[in-house]
Design an enzyme around this catalytic site. Structure first.
Site, PDB file in Angstrom:
ATOM      1  N   HIS A   1       0.827  -1.212   0.000  1.00  0.00           N
ATOM      2  CA  HIS A   1       0.000   0.000   0.000  1.00  0.00           C
ATOM      3  C   HIS A   1       0.853   1.251   0.000  1.00  0.00           C
ATOM      4  O   HIS A   1       0.654   2.174  -0.792  1.00  0.00           O
ATOM      5  CB  HIS A   1      -0.923  -0.011   1.228  1.00  0.00           C
ATOM      6  CG  HIS A   1      -1.739   1.221   1.347  1.00  0.00           C
ATOM      7  ND1 HIS A   1      -1.342   2.301   2.101  1.00  0.00           N
ATOM      8  CD2 HIS A   1      -2.890   1.576   0.739  1.00  0.00           C
ATOM      9  CE1 HIS A   1      -2.251   3.243   1.981  1.00  0.00           C
ATOM     10  NE2 HIS A   1      -3.200   2.825   1.169  1.00  0.00           N
TER      11      HIS A   1
ATOM     12  N   CYS B   1      -3.707  34.607 -15.110  1.00  0.00           N
ATOM     13  CA  CYS B   1      -2.555  34.612 -14.209  1.00  0.00           C
ATOM     14  C   CYS B   1      -2.950  34.258 -12.779  1.00  0.00           C
ATOM     15  O   CYS B   1      -2.138  34.358 -11.871  1.00  0.00           O
ATOM     16  CB  CYS B   1      -1.806  35.932 -14.270  1.00  0.00           C
ATOM     17  SG  CYS B   1      -2.811  37.330 -13.778  1.00  0.00           S
TER      18      CYS B   1
END
Ligand code: PEP
Ligand code: MG
Length: 877
Positions: A458, A835
């Site tokens: 895992h 932006c």
């Protein structure tokens, strides 16, 4: 015709992923191409959606359809649920459209009950077989209780531990058939105690409950976190796969494995994987026993291994990608239980994509589409400084499970990783093994080190997915989790000690090893070259310092889309002058203070132009409210009072007068220029003088300064500011006797600006979407405080992601699209960009491409991500 909710594996194919989930579609595809897959069926994702629509119940029609398919499965396999001669046992597994390893539930060995167990044992006198059957039975009761009825593993583990203590043994494998039989009884009793009813013995009831549990697990907390991190919509739902069991834990001529057709860490073209003899799949994934290498399987299982190698070749050719497979060998015979495009590190992804192009399996465009842009992040992050690394001696070694370098303070629990990280500490999470509950802690850590588990445990799988450095399976560590300490090579480490780990080599070092930045070369460079070849969207950067601008240039930025000039005001001499400006009583005093800042600002801009080598540079004028600049410390207030020849009280009164109840909607942005035109004049002079100086130094660079006015909501206010800018700029240019073009544009970050974009475009020569503010003002959420309540919105499924990180295409996006259309109608040649933070988010970049923006602008380290995302958008389009 009524809707079909269930498909035999033989009825589906790989293209039916949306309906059958990834696992179901691939089981169908493997069936179609003649691979050995135990034949079962898939319940569709639509059945899952229906389950939620119907108030979390499986309706009678769907249940009846499932039962029809149980009959078909019984017939195909010649076995029957609950049959005493030939019982059918199945696995029930989740499988969403996008793979979500370990996030949802699985139940194995379903179909066992007392009678079936007794009959199976009677039919096979081998004492080992009896042990095997009871082992399956107790596992099933435990899994069913835990996963389906949510009883909790710990009760069962306590019973196992108690029995082992009584018998004086250490390992589960030492438990005899009689012990396991006794355990199964104890487990059933525990179940009754916890649930208040007998353990269900009817396999069909077991199946119904198991399917419900898998549907329910779509909504468990770890799945919700994983989905949010991986852009997987909640609405997709999971499919459920019901498949006859094959037993890797039958005997020593059986086993189970997980393998990749290429190395998922490096991308090297060689079979890689792990195999456990006499075990079930969960044992490999859980990482509880450390398995053998796949190649060692060849000696013990020559036939199955040869079959497996040929399956790998077939699958790679078929899918034209690296495959991750789960398989089982039962009595020497191979069965394929799963295949999927394997999760891989960013490094491996690049190498595999390039190799597939070189091997003639993929085109350049396909190769570009194969890379998840978000994963590039890991490659751009620091690696250990080579010199320091050479000088360091590793204390120990585990498996290099997820590359990169991590250095931080040791913590022992996922919770500690989270809380220490929240305090600003860099931490390395050290665990015996990790489990899915640890996911948020793993995310908070710089790196993960585990004592147990292989490359497919895992910890390894999840860390690779997150791009977090991970070293797993370091068995030399003597762990004492309870007391938060461990020993390695004679050294004792306690919580808070520094450790450095290398996720590529698996090496573990005591103390701090400094890190250095990575560079774009080799396969990374090749993929980026292809990306640049196919994209149409330009990529600029948000940079306020020459250092950031240079870094962004190295990473491929084609301009600066946003220079936040306020960041340039905070250095000691400048802040003093700026504070003088704020405290000034007259225009003359203000101008005098600003004159002190002008040369600094001009110098900054010159350096930015230099760093950008003639590429466009957008300079945004002062934006934040003035109170952000005034002193808060007593000594600084006194210094300002002295400099101004004022009393401390006067200065404090002035500071108090700058207080605003909603500063983000207050006296900021272009509103500052409306009240203090001198600020815009000074900034214009600085921009134009810097441009002129740069132009003189580099005649071949086409310097066209772009001046960007923030927070505009009305064309007249833009015109007011623009007039100030133009008058100042023209005077500067005339005085210099030089020919210089420049542009004055605006940010679109107030909804009213988007709504009136046609008017705004009469004055603005370009638009740049400030989606941070645009999101804030469209939602009416404070960008600084939304985190406090967004968690509740995720829990209630009102929002699935943070609108400040991932563009809200429905609302904010609609405003953007409208503004582009309105603006370009008035001024067709105008350029439009973005932006806000969204400029570096791949999904948002794709949207920007679709609505016809000219560029996205993002922080330097996200430039390659945006380049790749822009290419993918163009190729998909
Ligand atoms: C914006 O609002 O999106 C933006 C880029 O400006 P800032 O973040 O500086 O307000
Ligand atoms: Mg803004």
């Amino acid at each position: 015709m009524a809707q079909k909710y269930v498909y035999l594996f033989s009825e589906g194919n790989a293209d039916m992923r949306e309906l059958l989930g990834g696992k179901g579609a691939n089981l169908a595809e493997m069936t179609n191409i003649g691979l050995p897959v135990p034949q079962g069926f898939t319940i569709t994702t639509e059945a899952c959606t229906k389950y939620y629509e119907d108030g979390r119940t499986i309706n009678d029609d769907i249940m009846a359809e499932i039962m029809q398919y149980v009959d078909k499965m019984e017939e195909i396999n010649g076995k029957k649920f609950g049959d005493l001669n030939n019982p059918l046992l199945v696995s029930v597994r989740s499988g969403a459209r996008a793979s979500m390893p370990g996030m949802m539930d699985t139940i194995l060995n379903l179909g066992l009950n007392d009678d079936v167990v007794a009959a199976m044992i009677q039919g096979n006198p081998d004492p080992n077989f009896e042990r095997f059957v009871y082992d399956c039975y107790r596992r099933f009761i435990q899994m069913f209780s835990d996963v389906v009825m949510e009883v909790g593993k710990k009760y069962f583990e306590e019973l196992i531990d108690k029995m082992k203590a009584e018998k004086g043994i250490t390992f589960d494998v030492e438990l005899t058939a009689a012990d396991l039989k006794e355990l199964a009884e104890q487990f059933k009793a525990e179940y009754k105690k916890q649930i208040g009813a007998d353990f269900p013995s009817d396999p069909k009831v077991q199946l119904y409950e198991a399917i419900r549990a898998v549907f329910r697990s779509w909504d468990n907390p770890r799945a919700n976190v994983y989905r949010r991190d991986n852009d997987i919509p909640y609405s997709w739902g999971t499919a459920v796969n019901v498949m006859p069991m094959v037993f890797g834990n039958l005997n020593n001529n059986s086993g189970t494995g997980v393998a990749f057709t290429r190395d998922p860490a490096t991308g090297e073209n060689k079979l890689m994987g792990e195999f456990l003899v006499n075990a079930q799949g969960e044992d490999v994934v859980a990482g509880v026993r450390t398995p053998m290498k796949i190649t060692e399987m060849e000696e013990k299982f020559p036939e199955a291994y040869a079959d497996f190698v040929s399956v790998c070749e077939k699958l790679e050719k078929h899918y034209r990608d690296m495959q991750d497979m789960e398989f089982t060998v039962e009595n020497g015979k191979l069965y394929m239980l799963q295949c999927r495009s394997g999760k891989r590190t960013a490094q491996a992804a690049l190498k595999i994509a390039c190799d597939l192009v070189d091997e003639g399996m993929r085109t350049e465009q396909e190769a570009v589409l194969m890379i998840d842009p978000r994963n590039l992040d890991t490659l751009l992050h620091p690696q250990f400084d080579a010199k320091s690394l050479k000088a360091a001696t590793p204390l120990g070694k585990g498996l290099g499970a997820s590359p990169g370098a991590a250095c931080g303070k040791i913590v022992f629990t996922a919770d500690d990783a989270e809380s220490w990280n929240a305090k600003g500490e860099k931490v390395v999470l050290v665990r015996l093994e990790t489990s899915p509950e640890d996911i948020t802690g793993m995310k908070a850590a710089q790196g993960i080190l585990t004592v147990r588990g292989g490359m497919t445990s895992h910890a390894a799988v999840v860390a690779r997915g997150m791009g977090t450095c991970c070293v797993s399976g370091c068995g030399d560590i003597k762990m004492d989790e309870a007391n938060k300490k461990f020993e390695l090579a004679g050294e004792t480490f306690v919580e808070g000690d520094y450790i450095s780990i290398d996720g590529s080599t698996g090496n573990i070092y005591k103390g701090i090893i400094p890190t250095v930045d990575a560079e774009i070369a080799g396969e990374f460079g090749r993929i980026m070259e292809w990306a640049d070849k196919y994209r149409t969207l330009k990529v600029r950067t948000n940079a306020d310092t020459p250092r950031d601008a240079k870094k962004a240039r190295e990473l491929g930025a084609e301009g600066i889309g946003l220079c936040r000039t306020e960041h340039m005001f905070f250095e000691a001499e400048r802040i003093a002058a700026f504070r003088e400006m704020i405290c000034a009583d007259t225009v003359e005093e203000r101008e005098a203070a600003l004159d002190k800042i002008l040369p600094y600002q001009q110098g900054d801009f010159e350096k930015l132009y230099e760093a950008l080598e003639g590429c466009p540079v957008t300079i945004r004028f002062l934006d934040p409210p003035l109170h952000e600049f005034v002193p808060t410390e007593e000594a600084d207030i006194k210094a300002l009072a002295d400099a101004q020849g004022k009393s401390v009280e006067d200065i404090k009164a002035l500071i108090a007068s700058l207080h605003e109840f909603n500063p983000m909607m207050g006296h900021r942005g272009c509103r500052l220029t409306v009240t203090y035109p001198e600020i815009a004049k000074m900034q214009t002079k600085a921009v134009i003088r810097a441009a002129i100086a740069t132009k003189k130094a580099h005649a071949d660079w086409n310097i066209v300064p772009e001046i960007m006015i923030p927070l505009v909501g009305e064309v007249k206010e833009l015109k007011f500011v623009k007039d100030v800018v133009v008058a100042t700029a023209d005077a500067e240019i005339a005085a210099a006797g030089i020919d210089l073009k420049y542009e004055v544009g605006t940010m679109i970050e107030i909804p009213r600006a988007a709504l009136t974009a046609d008017d705004i475009a009469k004055e603005a020569e370009f638009f740049c979407f400030g989606t941070n503010d645009l999101t804030q003002m469209t939602f009416g959420f404070s960008r600084d405080d939304a985190g406090k309540f967004l968690g509740a919105y995720y829990d209630q499924k009102i929002y699935e992601s943070d609108p400040f990180a991932k563009l809200d295409q429905t609302g904010v996006g609609k405003l953007m699209e409208m503004a582009v259309t309105l603006g370009k109608k008035v001024r067709p040649e105008m350029h439009c960009g973005i932006c806000g933070e969204h400029g570096g988010d791949p999904v948002s970049v794709e949207f920007c491409h679709k609505i016809g923006l000219n560029y996205v602008s993002c922080s330097p380290f996200r430039v390659p991500i945006a380049r790749l995302a822009a290419a993918q958008a163009a190729i998909k389009g």
